[in-house]
Design a protein around this motif. Structure first.
Motif, PDB file in Angstrom:
ATOM      1  N   ALA A   1      12.855  -0.565 -13.065  1.00 14.34           N
ATOM      2  CA  ALA A   1      12.147  -1.798 -12.249  1.00 14.34           C
ATOM      3  C   ALA A   1      13.374  -2.587 -12.242  1.00 14.34           C
ATOM      4  O   ALA A   1      13.830  -3.281 -13.214  1.00 14.34           O
ATOM      5  CB  ALA A   1      10.968  -2.506 -12.981  1.00 14.34           C
TER       6      ALA A   1
ATOM      7  N   CYS B   1      11.033  -7.094  -6.483  1.00 18.47           N
ATOM      8  CA  CYS B   1      11.374  -5.900  -7.468  1.00 18.47           C
ATOM      9  C   CYS B   1      11.222  -4.630  -6.763  1.00 18.47           C
ATOM     10  O   CYS B   1      10.133  -4.508  -5.910  1.00 18.47           O
ATOM     11  CB  CYS B   1      10.174  -5.819  -8.545  1.00 18.47           C
ATOM     12  SG  CYS B   1      10.480  -4.752  -9.716  1.00 18.47           S
TER      13      CYS B   1
ATOM     14  N   VAL C   1      10.935  -0.650  -7.850  1.00 17.94           N
ATOM     15  CA  VAL C   1      10.603   0.271  -9.050  1.00 17.94           C
ATOM     16  C   VAL C   1      11.183   1.528  -8.230  1.00 17.94           C
ATOM     17  O   VAL C   1      10.507   2.341  -7.260  1.00 17.94           O
ATOM     18  CB  VAL C   1       9.145   0.327  -9.171  1.00 17.94           C
ATOM     19  CG1 VAL C   1       9.069   1.171 -10.494  1.00 17.94           C
ATOM     20  CG2 VAL C   1       8.596  -1.256  -9.618  1.00 17.94           C
TER      21      VAL C   1
ATOM     22  N   ILE D   1       2.026  -5.481  -4.379  1.00 18.06           N
ATOM     23  CA  ILE D   1       3.022  -4.495  -4.604  1.00 18.06           C
ATOM     24  C   ILE D   1       2.398  -3.164  -3.589  1.00 18.06           C
ATOM     25  O   ILE D   1       1.285  -3.339  -3.043  1.00 18.06           O
ATOM     26  CB  ILE D   1       2.639  -3.687  -6.004  1.00 18.06           C
ATOM     27  CG1 ILE D   1       3.565  -2.437  -6.386  1.00 18.06           C
ATOM     28  CG2 ILE D   1       1.196  -3.317  -6.250  1.00 18.06           C
ATOM     29  CD1 ILE D   1       3.714  -2.313  -7.630  1.00 18.06           C
TER      30      ILE D   1
ATOM     31  N   ALA E   1       6.647  -3.900 -12.541  1.00 18.48           N
ATOM     32  CA  ALA E   1       6.905  -4.821 -11.517  1.00 18.48           C
ATOM     33  C   ALA E   1       6.528  -6.119 -11.798  1.00 18.48           C
ATOM     34  O   ALA E   1       7.306  -7.153 -11.707  1.00 18.48           O
ATOM     35  CB  ALA E   1       6.292  -4.113  -9.963  1.00 18.48           C
TER      36      ALA E   1
END
Length: 135
Positions: free
Chosen positions: A95, A111, A113, A82, A59
């Motif tokens: 990702a 981002c 994932v 995150i 990430a």
């Protein structure tokens, strides 16, 4: 687009940690990137899931790339957060990051994932960060 890809690949190839962990740059655009990682036993923690640090690396690297591309140069992560959604289980991780806003010196990027298992992508983490131009 070939110039962007060549720049991104050059930067990616110069990252010893990315090479060591086995990540690959799969696609990129002017403000986005996709990184993949084939899951191996050494990426897992004691429960058999991909270690959170591995997911976090993907990430962080993806948002930094997306921000750097949007800022037209080298970049560094100023901060990121995150959220782990579900365990990373499967054959590989993907990702996908994109700059959501870019100014002159910083970009805000997001981002997702995904863990791929049986050909199905399952969201395992979401990240957001601030990327700053280096130098």
């Amino acid at each position: 687009m070939d110039t962007i890809r060549a720049f991104a690949q050059q930067v990616f190839n110069s990252q010893p940690f990315s090479q060591w962990i086995g990540a690959e740059l799969t696609t990129c655009g002017p403000d986005s990137i996709e990184l993949t990682l084939a899951i191996a036993d050494h990426h897992k923690q004691q429960h058999g899931f991909v270690h959170g640090g591995v997911i976090s690396y993907l990430a962080d690297n993806a948002i930094t790339f997306a921000g750097g591309l949007a800022l037209n140069g080298n970049a560094l992560t100023a901060e990121f957060k995150i959220n782990y959604i579900r365990p990373g289980v499967g054959t590989h991780l993907i990702a996908r990051a994109q700059a959501r806003h870019a100014g002159k010196r910083q970009a805000v990027c997001q981002c997702e994932v995904f863990a791929v298992d049986g050909g199905e992508e399952k969201l395992c983490a979401l990240a957001q960060g601030t990327i700053v131009a280096a130098g």
